[in-house]
Structure formats: C-alpha cells, structure tokens
Write an enzyme that holds these catalytic residues in place. Structure first.
Site, PDB file in Angstrom:
ATOM      1  N   GLY A 268       0.841  -1.193   0.000  1.00 51.83           N
ATOM      2  CA  GLY A 268       0.000   0.000   0.000  1.00 51.83           C
ATOM      3  C   GLY A 268       0.877   1.245   0.000  1.00 51.83           C
ATOM      4  N   ARG A 269       1.366   1.583   1.190  1.00 53.31           N
ATOM      5  CA  ARG A 269       2.167   2.799   1.379  1.00 53.31           C
ATOM      6  C   ARG A 269       3.291   2.950   0.350  1.00 53.31           C
ATOM      7  NH1 ARG A 269       2.793   5.076   6.420  1.00 53.31           N
ATOM      8  NH2 ARG A 269       2.107   3.088   7.270  1.00 53.31           N
TER       9      ARG A 269
ATOM     10  N   CYS B  63      -9.253  22.889  16.914  1.00 56.85           N
ATOM     11  CA  CYS B  63      -9.216  23.165  18.354  1.00 56.85           C
ATOM     12  C   CYS B  63      -8.778  21.931  19.130  1.00 56.85           C
ATOM     13  CB  CYS B  63     -10.590  23.641  18.814  1.00 56.85           C
ATOM     14  SG  CYS B  63     -11.117  25.055  17.855  1.00 56.85           S
TER      15      CYS B  63
ATOM     16  N   TYR C 155      -2.297   7.121   3.388  1.00 56.27           N
ATOM     17  CA  TYR C 155      -2.879   7.284   4.724  1.00 56.27           C
ATOM     18  C   TYR C 155      -3.043   8.754   5.107  1.00 56.27           C
ATOM     19  CZ  TYR C 155      -1.767   2.336   4.805  1.00 56.27           C
ATOM     20  OH  TYR C 155      -1.679   1.011   4.477  1.00 56.27           O
TER      21      TYR C 155
ATOM     22  N   ARG D   2      -1.524  11.570  10.343  1.00 57.15           N
ATOM     23  CA  ARG D   2      -0.432  10.705  10.814  1.00 57.15           C
ATOM     24  C   ARG D   2       0.395  11.317  11.950  1.00 57.15           C
ATOM     25  NH1 ARG D   2       3.301   9.511   7.995  1.00 57.15           N
ATOM     26  NH2 ARG D   2       3.626   7.439   8.843  1.00 57.15           N
TER      27      ARG D   2
ATOM     28  N   TYR E 299       0.430   8.890  15.124  1.00 57.24           N
ATOM     29  CA  TYR E 299       1.648   8.112  15.381  1.00 57.24           C
ATOM     30  C   TYR E 299       2.853   8.990  15.660  1.00 57.24           C
ATOM     31  CZ  TYR E 299      -1.073   5.329  11.923  1.00 57.24           C
ATOM     32  OH  TYR E 299      -2.044   4.711  11.186  1.00 57.24           O
TER      33      TYR E 299
HETATM   34  C1  LIG Z   1      -2.715  -2.202   5.487  1.00 58.10           C
HETATM   35  C2  LIG Z   1      -2.516  -3.535   4.905  1.00 58.10           C
HETATM   36  C3  LIG Z   1      -1.631  -3.711   3.845  1.00 58.10           C
HETATM   37  C4  LIG Z   1      -0.768  -2.596   3.300  1.00 58.10           C
HETATM   38  O1  LIG Z   1       0.147  -2.118   4.208  1.00 58.10           O
HETATM   39  P1  LIG Z   1       1.238  -1.021   3.735  1.00 58.10           P
HETATM   40  O2  LIG Z   1       2.063  -0.814   4.928  1.00 58.10           O
HETATM   41  O3  LIG Z   1       0.484   0.186   3.343  1.00 58.10           O
HETATM   42  O4  LIG Z   1       1.992  -1.606   2.596  1.00 58.10           O
HETATM   43  C5  LIG Z   1      -1.535  -4.959   3.288  1.00 58.10           C
HETATM   44  N1  LIG Z   1      -2.269  -6.003   3.743  1.00 58.10           N
HETATM   45  C6  LIG Z   1      -3.135  -5.868   4.773  1.00 58.10           C
HETATM   46  C7  LIG Z   1      -3.913  -7.038   5.224  1.00 58.10           C
HETATM   47  C8  LIG Z   1      -3.280  -4.633   5.385  1.00 58.10           C
HETATM   48  O5  LIG Z   1      -4.126  -4.508   6.416  1.00 58.10           O
END
Ligand SMILES: *Cc1c(COP(=O)(O)O)cnc(C)c1O
Length: 429
Positions: free
Chosen positions: A286-287, A354, A382, A323, A327
């Site tokens: 994802g990221r 606020c 994100y 974020r 975090y």
């Molecule tokens: C969030 C998630 C991902 C992707 O994570 P990244 O750190 O954004 O690469 C992949 N698989 C599952 C099951 C997730 O929950």
C-alpha cells in the site's frame, strides 16, 4: 534554469526556486484549486509499482494494491490499468474497485471484521480470495457461501509472531495483535476449512506490519510461512498461492528501507532455495506504492511568535494529515517558492483545529510569510484516505499530475455535502 533535487523524492524538484511535481509548478495548482490540496504524481506511482514488477519478473505473481492507503478512484484506475489487483478491507472498498473499473477476480478481501452482508457482496461480485482472520469467520463465511449455493475461495491469514520493528499501532504480526490466526492453531484451522462445505481452500497469507524499513522481518516471516505450507500440505491440503502481505516502508525522514526490487529478488532467491519458487505469489503493498507520490499543499494563515515557541498556522490540519497526531509521524515540510524572502525561523507547523494534537510538524526551520504556500511531503498514503471532516472542515480537492498535465480527480467537498444526510427534528408544540 537552476534545478534542485529533493533527496528521496525523485519526481519533486525546484526549478528556478519553484517546487514542481513532474512538469507541473505546484504554486499554479495551489492558486487554481485552492488549499489544502493533495497532488499526486502518476509517474511516481507507476515507478514504485515497476520496482515490484521488476522484482517479480518471470514469476507467477499478482500485486494486489492495498487500497486503504489511498482509495481515490483515479488512483485505483491507474493501478488497475497497470495490471494490479486489489487488497480490500470493506464492502465500501469493493464498491470503489468496481467503480474504478477494477476486475473483481483480482481482489483479495482482508480484515478481522467482515460482515455477512460484505461477504455476500464479495461472493456476488466474484472476488479472487477471502483472507480469513479467525476460526469464527471461517464458519460464518462457509454458511453464507452455502446459502448462496457457492464455495468461497479462502486463504488463512497466519500470525507469524515476528517483530516488524515498527510503530506499535502499525505492527500486526505479533502474538498480542488482533490480526490473523495464531501459529499453533493454523494446522487445525486448515483441517476445519478443508471440511467446510462452503469453502474452497486456496492459499495462505500474512501481513506483519507497516512502514517496515528492514529486510529481516520479511525473511523471518517467510521462513515461518514456508514451514506452515509444508505442514499444511503434509495433511493433503493443497495451497495454490502464498500471499506475503505488504508493509514495506518509505522515506519520510531519512529512513532507508530496502528497494522493492532488491528485497524481492532476495526473498525469491530464498523461496527458490526452498523449492517454492514456482508457486503463485501475491503481495499487498500500500504505502510503498503511493506514499512518496503525493504532497499536500497548504497556505500559511498566520505566524505567531512566542516566548517558548513560534507557531506557523496553516490551512491544512489533522483532519487532512492525521499521521502526526496518530503516530507522532514525521512529514517533510517545504516551501513552494524557495526564494526565501523572509528570515528563517524555527516553527511548529500547526492547523486551525481546536486540539493541541493538531500539529503537522515540530521545530521546522522555515523562511515563510503569511499567504505563502508550503508542501507537506510523503502525503500520498494514509492522508486523504484517513481524513475526516472534524470541525466541519470540507475534504480537500485532489489532483493527479501526468507530465505537464494536471487532472482534477476529486472536487473540493462543499460544506453542504458534509451535513447532507443530517436531519433536524420536527419543531415542538
Ligand atoms: C494495510 C494492509 C496492507 C498494506 O500495508 P502497507 O504498509 O500500506 O503496505 C496490506 N495487507 C493488509 C492485510 C493490510 O491490512
């Protein structure tokens, strides 16, 4: 023309002191579309994907984009056209995949809390696989599929109990996490799955965490998964695919995560050495596909010098960039116009919300004046997807840059959209 590069952000650079993403001057976008504004680079996303594709060249592999990182329709469309499948975590995300023209057969459905309604929608759409996260879910899914006269394709998410060495909120592969099935229950769970009439066992999966910047956790998890594959298949249950999840980190603040192609070349060599190189593989990044492809543009509203701290108050806030608040995460913050007309000062960059938690960056040296613009870096993952309308702040517009062209891919939300579904109560007597 003088060009200055931003290390770790190959598609961002200053040309004559003006920040550009690909060939587009970001100041022009901020003025045309207003701020806050997310801007994404098509080339940066495709290059991030290409690194994985190089790593998997010649293999039976599917890259399922974990779309919760950034689920804007045009981003999904881009990845679908580039050959990606999708990792979804809700029925809403499935609807987005379909709306963006994605192929449901390439979808894997993760998440610990799938509802029966979501299971039915996914079965009706014909998704590729359910990544099941508990024994209870397995029973429910089998029942739902049976009632539809179908068999649900399933993979079991295993919790390999490895430390991804990342922030506790984004570490998912340790025993104390809510995700996946504990190592010692895996065999029994597969035996049960193989007997349930509404299921078709397809594979095994794991996902150990996010923003992982070392290769060791991946190697550890892989060894444990392969041991389980051997044990499951020794019971006569065939596994067609292994899904190694996502989690590869990006450079926010000088981190040096392994490159996707180098990491996977190494991991695949390990798989070959164990005689598993011919399997169908899946991964769920994802990221690492979108994080550094995006920036969030924001305008300076006020400078507020103080005895202890100077504040730079901007028009983006924690509802747009959650974020740091969630975090304590770091995002680079740079000016769109780097001619440094103002004297440099150290500021906490904060939003208008606020809450004291509404900060975007702490102790940043900036040479800015009110009305000037800043770019918050690494905002492709994100950020928009986790955004809210807290303080009744409308969601920003989004632009996808392609070379010298800018496409508006999401209009700025209207305030009336925010309360469109709300109702006043009837007037009293
Ligand atoms: C969030 C998630 C991902 C992707 O994570 P990244 O750190 O954004 O690469 C992949 N698989 C599952 C099951 C997730 O929950």
């Amino acid at each position: 023309m003088t060009t200055t590069l931003l290390p770790g952000h190959p598609f961002l650079r200053y040309e004559n002191k003006a920040l550009h993403l690909e060939g587009v001057r970001l100041l022009d976008l901020a003025r045309r579309y207003g701020t806050p504004l997310y801007v994404y680079s098509r080339a940066a996303m495709l290059e991030a994907l290409a690194a994985y594709q190089r790593g998997f060249a010649g293999r039976k592999a599917r890259i399922c984009y974990a779309m919760k990182a950034n689920s804007s329709l045009a981003v999904l469309q881009l990845f679908a056209q580039a050959g990606c499948g999708f990792d979804i975590v809700s029925g809403g995300e499935l609807a987005r995949v379909l709306a963006a023209g994605g192929d449901p057969a390439t979808v894997v459905f993760s998440g610990v809390g799938k509802t029966r309604a979501e299971m039915r929608e996914a079965l009706r759409a014909g998704i590729g696989c359910f990544n099941v996260e508990s024994e209870a879910e397995l029973e429910v899914l089998s029942g739902v599929a049976e009632s539809m006269g179908m068999r649900a394709p399933v993979s079991i998410r295993v919790n390999p109990n490895v430390d991804a060495k990342t922030h506790p909120y984004i570490s998912t592969g340790l025993k104390g996490n809510k995700f996946g099935i504990a190592h010692e229950r895996v065999l029994a769970t597969y035996q049960r799955a193989a007997k349930l009439p509404g299921l078709h066992v397809k594979g095994i999966d794991c996902h150990i965490g996010s923003q992982i910047t070392e290769e060791a956790p991946y190697l550890d998890a892989m060894e444990r998964i392969l041991d389980l594959v051997d044990a499951v298949e020794a019971q006569g249950i065939r596994l067609e695919h292994i899904d190694f999840g996502g989690g590869l980190g990006i450079n926010y603040d000088g981190e040096t995560p392994p490159a996707a192609d180098a990491l996977w070349t190494k991991l695949l060599a390990r798989l070959d050495a164990r005689g598993q190189g011919e399997r169908q593989f899946m991964i769920e990044p994802g990221r690492s596909l979108v994080g550094n492809a995006g920036v969030c543009l924001t305008q300076v509203l006020y400078l507020k010098p103080g005895e202890q701290k100077n504040f730079c108050i901007v028009d983006a806030a924690m509802n747009d960039l959650p974020r740091p608040m969630m975090y304590e995460a770091y995002h680079g913050i740079v000016p769109l116009d780097d001619s440094a007309s103002a004297p440099p000062r150290v500021y906490d960059v904060v939003g208008p919300i606020c809450e004291s938690g509404d900060w975007l960056g702490r102790e940043r040296e900036l040479a800015v004046r009110p009305d000037e613009y800043l770019a918050v870096l690494s905002a492709g993952a994100y950020c928009s997807a986790m955004g809210s309308t807290y303080n009744t702040r409308a969601r920003p517009a989004e632009v996808l840059v392609d070379g010298h062209t800018a496409h508006l891919i999401r209009e700025r939300e209207a305030i009336s959209d925010i309360f469109r579904t709300e109702r006043l109560v009837p007037a009293g007597p």
